[in-house]
Design an enzyme around this catalytic site. Structure first.
Site: not given
Ligand code: BG6
Length: 469
Positions: A174, A368
């Site tokens: 991220e 995810e």
């Protein structure tokens, strides 16, 4: 959408974790202190270098010692892939040593061997939400150019050691977290507590270059390697059909897409150059940086997806806020939310897949996704997590539709297949797993593993390659 859409053969079903959220053993095997070790309240709260407060990350779920049993459970689930990260501080305890810590590497050798024993494809995130504290205190984190070479050294050690065993890699988890949690994302501290965009975007530039250098090194070692970026995807809807709301949504999405744009297309987009100019942000670059970015773009787009967001120019709508992954956002009246206020939107996943694939035309990997919820053990010892099954089922259905839309989707590793410490709130009450861990937010419990109802459900999904949900 084609009604015949199927998950491709070899689809990478599995789960994803991060070193700092499950390994524990924060001082074993020669490990140095990481930014997670000084963040007792999670990634959205300021660090505490005094380390006086209890920190659940220090013991995690003790995966450092239980990896064999845990991986055996993943094998029982039928995992094809397991995504995990390497703690930088196990390999370079301070970050700036000349030679790596062999004991740290040995641990990951063991994890990888264990996965391969069961034919589970290891998927490595080189950096997931942590860096050596020494690089924060002594260097000022990622705003310092010197950190690029230190990361490159770290990445090269891993790539050299594992390139014959590990095909799939990601550089930074991220990477857009830098904007929202700059200490976790980049080891950045601001004296007055106010985020300094100049430092944040400078750090981002250094991470882009470091990531591209890792891609270069990986491909030089083995051209078969697949090295991806990883963004927290955040599709934003306009609250209304008012044109200004649409533009607000576009602008919000660009804040995230900027990161994948640079890593996948290999250059800074015009909208960002304008933003820098308008806001007096001047990125220091070295000769050759832009070439490195251009020449060593990522092979695939890795992303997390938990929820969608809403943008509005109407102050009345802006007032109605709810919490979310990395960001708080406007409440969407059409969606339900999790117990933590994250809005549940399976269709948003199909939209994100299509958006990203249209934009980059590179394979996508959902690394995810999942539902953080409170689980209760029933009198008979079972855990009936139907809410989790519902969430995952609905999202997998939309993934299938995205494949039918023509998206090249290579895998799905749901978040936290085994309960682990949450990133935003540093608690164990919020659970994502198919496997329950008997440990609470105070760190108490037997640490025993218990299969939840979702365990058998996911096992069947994998066994039927997503045909039976
Ligand atoms: C992602 C992170 O943002 O979301 C993970 O990559 C994190 O590290 C996951 O755990 C879920 O967030 P949380 O706060 O519920 O743990």
């Amino acid at each position: 959408m084609s009604q015949l859409a199927k998950f491709p053969e070899g689809f990478l079903w599995g789960g994803a974790v991060a070193a700092n959220q499950l390994e524990g053993a924060y001082q074993e095997g020669g490990k140095g202190l990481s930014t997670a070790d000084v963040s007792p309240n999670g990634i959205m709260s300021p660090p505490d270098f005094s380390m006086k407060d209890f920190n659940l990350y220090h013991e995690g779920i003790d995966f450092y010692h239980t990896y064999k049993e845990d991986i055996a459970l993943f094998a029982e689930l039928g995992f094809k892939a397991f995504r995990f990260s390497i703690a930088w501080t196990r390999i370079f305890p301070n970050g700036d040593e000349q030679t790596p810590n062999e004991q740290g590497l040995q641990f990951y050798d063991n994890v990888i061997e264990e996965l391969l024993k069961y034919n589970i494809e290891p998927v490595i995130t080189i950096s997931h939400y942590e860096m050596p504290v020494h690089l924060v205190k002594g260097y000022g984190g990622w705003k310092n150019r010197k950190v690029v070479a230190l990361f490159e050294r770290f990445a090269k050690v891993l790539l050299k050691r594992y390139h014959t065993k590990v095909k799939y890699w990601m550089t930074f988890n991220e990477i857009n977290v830098l904007l929202h949690a700059p200490f976790t994302g980049g080891g950045l501290l601001f004296e007055d507590g106010k985020k300094d965009e100049q430092a944040i975007y400078q750090a981002a530039h250094h991470q882009f270059v470091a990531s591209a250098l890792a891609v270069k090194a990986g491909h030089e070692l083995n051209e078969e390697l697949q090295i991806g970026c990883m963004i927290a995807s955040m599709v934003t809807y306009p609250y209304s059909s008012k044109p200004e709301d649409m533009f607000a949504a576009l602008s919000q999405d660009r804040k995230t897409l900027f990161f994948s744009d640079v890593q996948a297309r290999g250059h800074y987009p015009a909208y960002m150059k304008n933003y820098f100019e308008e806001n007096g942000i001047a990125i220091q670059m070295e000769d050759g940086d832009l070439d490195v970015l251009q020449q060593h773009t990522v092979d695939y787009i890795g992303f997390s997806y938990y929820m969608s967001f809403v943008a509005s120019t109407d102050p009345e709508h802006v007032k109605e806020q709810t919490s979310g992954n990395l960001l708080t956002g406007i409440k969407n009246p059409y969606l339900e939310a999790s117990e933590w206020g994250w809005q549940i939107d399976p269709v948003g996943l199909r939209t994100v897949c299509n958006m990203l694939y249209d934009r980059y035309e590179k394979p996508l990997f959902i690394v995810e996704n999942g539902l953080g919820a409170v689980d209760t053990i029933e009198a008979d010892g079972s855990i009936q997590d139907d809410y989790r099954i519902d969430y995952l089922q609905a999202h997998i259905r939309e993934m299938k539709k995205a494949i039918g839309d023509g998206v090249d989707l290579i895998g799905y590793t749901s978040w936290g297949p085994i309960d682990l410490v949450s990133a935003s709130t540093a608690e164990l009450k919020k659970r994502y797993g198919y496997i329950y861990v008997d440990r609470d937010s105070e760190g108490k419990g037997s640490n025993k593993r218990i299969k939840k109802k979702s365990f058998d459900w996911y096992k069947h999904v994998i066994a039927t390659n997503g045909e039976e949900l």
